[in-house]
Enzyme design. Structure first.
Site, short mmCIF file in Angstrom:
data_model
loop_
_atom_site.label_atom_id
_atom_site.label_comp_id
_atom_site.label_asym_id
_atom_site.label_seq_id
_atom_site.Cartn_x
_atom_site.Cartn_y
_atom_site.Cartn_z
N SER A 167 15.96 21.28 11.68
CA SER A 167 16.90 22.35 11.35
C SER A 167 16.69 22.85 9.93
O SER A 167 17.17 23.92 9.56
CB SER A 167 18.34 21.88 11.52
OG SER A 167 18.54 20.62 10.89
N GLU A 174 23.35 16.30 22.30
CA GLU A 174 23.84 17.54 21.68
C GLU A 174 24.42 18.50 22.71
O GLU A 174 23.81 18.75 23.76
CB GLU A 174 22.70 18.23 20.92
CG GLU A 174 23.14 19.51 20.22
CD GLU A 174 22.08 20.09 19.31
OE1 GLU A 174 22.33 21.17 18.75
OE2 GLU A 174 21.01 19.46 19.14
#
Length: 282
Positions: free
Chosen positions: A46, A184
């Protein structure tokens, strides 16, 4: 203090003590996480978005991740450091995956690497990396590196087919040798089902109560711009504070309020005279 170990993380799951994981991408972020006493630090891909400004995680390279990981490792003392592997660096073969994982251990001092996905090819990569002596964290549910194949950045496990696939993948990742699993964007009810059948710690992100939680540092600090995921909770306003501080600095520069005399260094009259005497044609 000694660095947190895998047996300690397992013991925390057994004891019902929630595990705290946060992402970090540089030395200051790692130091802040370390001072806060987190258990695990993830050098996430990320970073492609929150640090390097890309639109997705797939753009970041191994070399870029290694620079971030090296800084994070230098900033941690007790936290267990996990590094994401870049998209395209484990997909070709088991040998490629092992070579990539080895780089993170040797060049960045990673304690473990994280791989997304639970299909047979990904399970083969996990087995190969674990066989090479490198701990692996799995990642199922929403897998950002391959989000296009999932129909975009959307929650998983909400249909019969998807929920069934998640159970199969979770069990497969565990059997392949991963010591921990990130889940997730999955309904909490599905996470609860997985907690009942898995022996390894589950770290949730948008997946309800689990054995631990992870959030992106920039999200929880309030630095991220634009849309954030539903599961994000901001615990600070650092982004706004940064902008306000820079704006205040710019205003003082433009009005000559900064620098003030107290921000400078004094010179003796003799030094000033010598400087003037050194000028051409003085």
């Amino acid at each position: 203090m000694a660095r947190i170990t895998i047996p300690q993380l397992r013991d925390r799951r057994t004891a019902g003590e929630p595990i705290v994981m946060v992402t970090a991408y540089d030395y200051p972020g790692a130091r802040a996480a370390e001072r806060a006493g987190v258990d695990m630090v993830l050098v996430g891909d990320s970073g492609a978005q929150v640090v390097l400004g890309h639109d997705s995680t797939v753009a970041i390279t191994t070399d870029e991740l290694l620079v971030l990981a090296q800084a994070v490792r230098r900033g941690t003392e007790t936290a267990f450091v996990v590094c994401d592997v870049a998209f395209g660096t484990t997909e070709t073969s088991d040998a490629q995956a092992v070579d990539t994982a080895v780089r993170f251990v040797k060049e960045a001092g990673a304690d473990a690497v994280k791989l997304e996905g639970g299909g047979e090819a990904r399970l083969s990569r996990i087995r190969a990396i674990v066989a090479a002596g490198i701990p692996v964290v799995g990642h199922i549910g929403l897998t950002p590196q391959t989000a296009t194949a999932l129909g975009g950045l959307r929650a998983q496990g909400r249909t019969v087919e998807s929920a069934t696939r998640l159970v199969t993948e979770a069990l497969g990742v565990q059997a392949a040798g991963a010591f921990c699993l990130v889940i997730e964007a999955v309904p909490s009810e599905i996470t609860e089902v997985l907690r009942d059948v898995l022996d390894i710690p589950i770290i949730g992100i948008g997946a309800g109560p689990a054995d631990g939680q992870v959030l992106v540092l920039h999200d929880l600090l309030g630095i991220t711009e634009g849309h954030t995921a539903k599961f994000v909770k901001s615990y600070g306003t650092i982004g706004a504070d940064m902008t306000a501080a820079i704006a205040a600095y710019a205003a003082e520069v433009r009005t000559a309020a900064f620098p003030a005399p107290e921000h400078g260094y004094a010179a003796t009259p003799e030094a000033v005279a010598a400087a003037r005497a050194a000028l051409p044609n003085a």
